[in-house]
Design an enzyme around this catalytic site. Sequence first.
Site, PDB file in Angstrom:
ATOM      1  N   MET A 126       1.035  -1.216  -0.001  1.00 33.29           N
ATOM      2  CA  MET A 126       0.096   0.085  -0.070  1.00 33.29           C
ATOM      3  C   MET A 126       0.726   1.265  -0.069  1.00 33.29           C
ATOM      4  SD  MET A 126      -1.564   0.032   3.796  1.00 33.29           S
ATOM      5  CE  MET A 126      -2.974   0.967   3.448  1.00 33.29           C
ATOM      6  N   CYS A 127       0.185   2.190  -0.517  1.00 37.44           N
ATOM      7  CA  CYS A 127       1.158   3.503  -0.649  1.00 37.44           C
ATOM      8  C   CYS A 127       0.519   4.507   0.520  1.00 37.44           C
ATOM      9  CB  CYS A 127       0.791   4.094  -2.038  1.00 37.44           C
ATOM     10  SG  CYS A 127       1.335   5.525  -2.241  1.00 37.44           S
TER      11      CYS A 127
END
Lengths: 518, 153
Positions: B89-90
Amino acid sequence: MDSEDDFMSGMSSEDDVLQDESDNDDASNDDFNFDEPEPDDLGYSQKDEVKKEKKSFDVTYKVHHPQDIQRQQDDLIDEVNMILDIKKEEAAILLRHFRWNKERLIEDYMDRPKKVLESAGLGPSTSGPPKLEIIDGFACDICCEDEPGLESFAMKCGHRYCINCYNQYLAQKIKEEGEAARIQCPQDGCKRIIDAKSLDLLVTADLQTRYRELLTRTYVEDKEILKWCPAPDCQNAIECGIKKKDLDKVVPTVVCDCKHRFCFGCILAEHQPAPCDLVKRWLKKCADDSETANWIHANTKECPRCNSTIEKNGGCNHMTCRKCKHEFCWMCMGLWSEHGTSWYNCNRFEEKSGAEARDAQAKSRVSLERYLHYYNRYANHEQSAKLDKDIYQKTEKKMIQLQSASGMSWIEVQYLNSASQALQTCRQTLKWTYAFAFYLARNNLTVMFEDNQKDLEMAVEALSEMFEKPVQDLADPKLKVEIMDKTSYCNKRRVILLADTADNLANGEWEFGSDATA
Amino acid sequence: MANSQRRITKELAEVTSDPPAGVTVSLANESNVHEWNIMMDGPPGTPYAGGKFKLLLVLPTDYPFKAPTLNFKTKIWHPNVTFDEKGSMCLGMLKGDVWKPSSKIMSILTAAQQLLVEPNPDDAVEASIAQKFKEDKAGFIKEAQEYTKKYAN
Ligand SMILES: [Zn+2]
Ligand SMILES: [Zn+2]
Ligand SMILES: [Zn+2]
Ligand SMILES: [Zn+2]
Ligand SMILES: [Zn+2]
Ligand SMILES: [Zn+2]
């Protein structure tokens, strides 16, 4: 010749370097124009030098040594420190925040000092020099240590951490991330920038040194008019007013004091007369077609008559087969005897007839052949330039022998040095003329260009051949005169070719073919 | 590093005793404080509601000077999480230039939860999901719900 374009006026004399590499200060005369004012003293004494001949392909530039770069920063910092009456380390942070645009900094600061300090990461200030403190009941929020006597530090934002955490944080930023100018307070969300004085309290001497190196790096990288010399181990920076947007009109070759010649636009080794954009395109094409390129790059060929393998061992294209004594041209494999007077068969690619081109398959074959024609010659000059260099190194020894054989002095054998330099420079130019010609549309201008190219190429091959003669031949005074004449002729032809190309480029006269836009 | 151990122990105690609503934290392996299992309920009012998502938080050896990494172990259909086994995930605060040694795991967990509530399509890792989110909200919700049912039970 004079150019209307102002980036071309006030020339440094790039070509003088060919004659005398040592008087490089000529290449850094003081009348260049900046887009922003600079401190008056840039580390060079103002010399009343006699201006040498200006060339339209020369650009104005100046070489800065590490101490000059440091002093420029210090001068700007001192100035801002005095004018705005703020601490030097804070002036430095503000200047970096404004990318060293002193005028804008002062103007903005006069208007809204609080906002400027805030956005530069300096926040509200209280006075007092930075110091380490031991505070009762302090617990470090990073490592959770709370032992009595633990030294801690806080910048003016008041976010306090222990010295060990500070040290580790800064070491990681400086050593691993290469960060310096924009290291923030370790507090989550705090934008305060660490200043040099605080940093000195918190890290070891080697990190302080590295930090300052990185700051200088940012100084050069923040300024569009400054670029590092890309030569390994060279610490100089070059200043030049040529902007990115100018690069379709000018090919800005600069020569560092370390003798490295490179393009200020793209930092690659010099590539006149081809503009940066075409160079990038060409190199990409060569890389994409590397299999073909590898095939061509092979440094051996077979004799067209007896098929024995022949290795190219010098820069000259005139090959003689050891076995059958057949003489041929390395580039086109044609008979050398046909080249003596009609060299041109070798530099120009004859466009194939329209009928043949209509057939799709033939078309792609023609386009590959066309590319190979130019690539072959490009790669050949690259290779020859390398070989000429080796030969010069060998010749240096011969120059010593020649001295004793002929009674000439060291000065008197320097003509070989000049010849070698001319060969290098001219081959570098010739190499790029082929990349450039590949992208040109066929018209009269292109024909004239190829004529110039041909003249230079013939002169270079002739010089290269003389240059490779054995020592005993070189002792002949007649040959010495011939080599000196040919050297200056090569340099002259190169200047003519570059000047014409540069003028046409500046005036937007060149017409490019479909490969230049594809 | 010794001081990293002390900091991690303290944070673990805080997060296990008083976690954000809908989150439970445990060590993946009792002998290793650097790997944390996170169970996160899909926030109510989002297409992820009703789902239980497993995440793995890994603290690097030089934590807290370097940011942890957080991955979804349960597949989730979300613009900012890769729709594969990695589930990368960012998360803005985990980026190198944003992370600070004083940043806390607690705020990572709330930031991750917040991302489920409010996807950030402009910083997406799954372009097609982001496009759907932007152009067809109803379709996005429906599809995300279906994947939640399929994977996060
Ligand atoms: Zn600490
Ligand atoms: Zn702070
Ligand atoms: Zn240099
Ligand atoms: Zn260039
Ligand atoms: Zn032969
Ligand atoms: Zn030939």
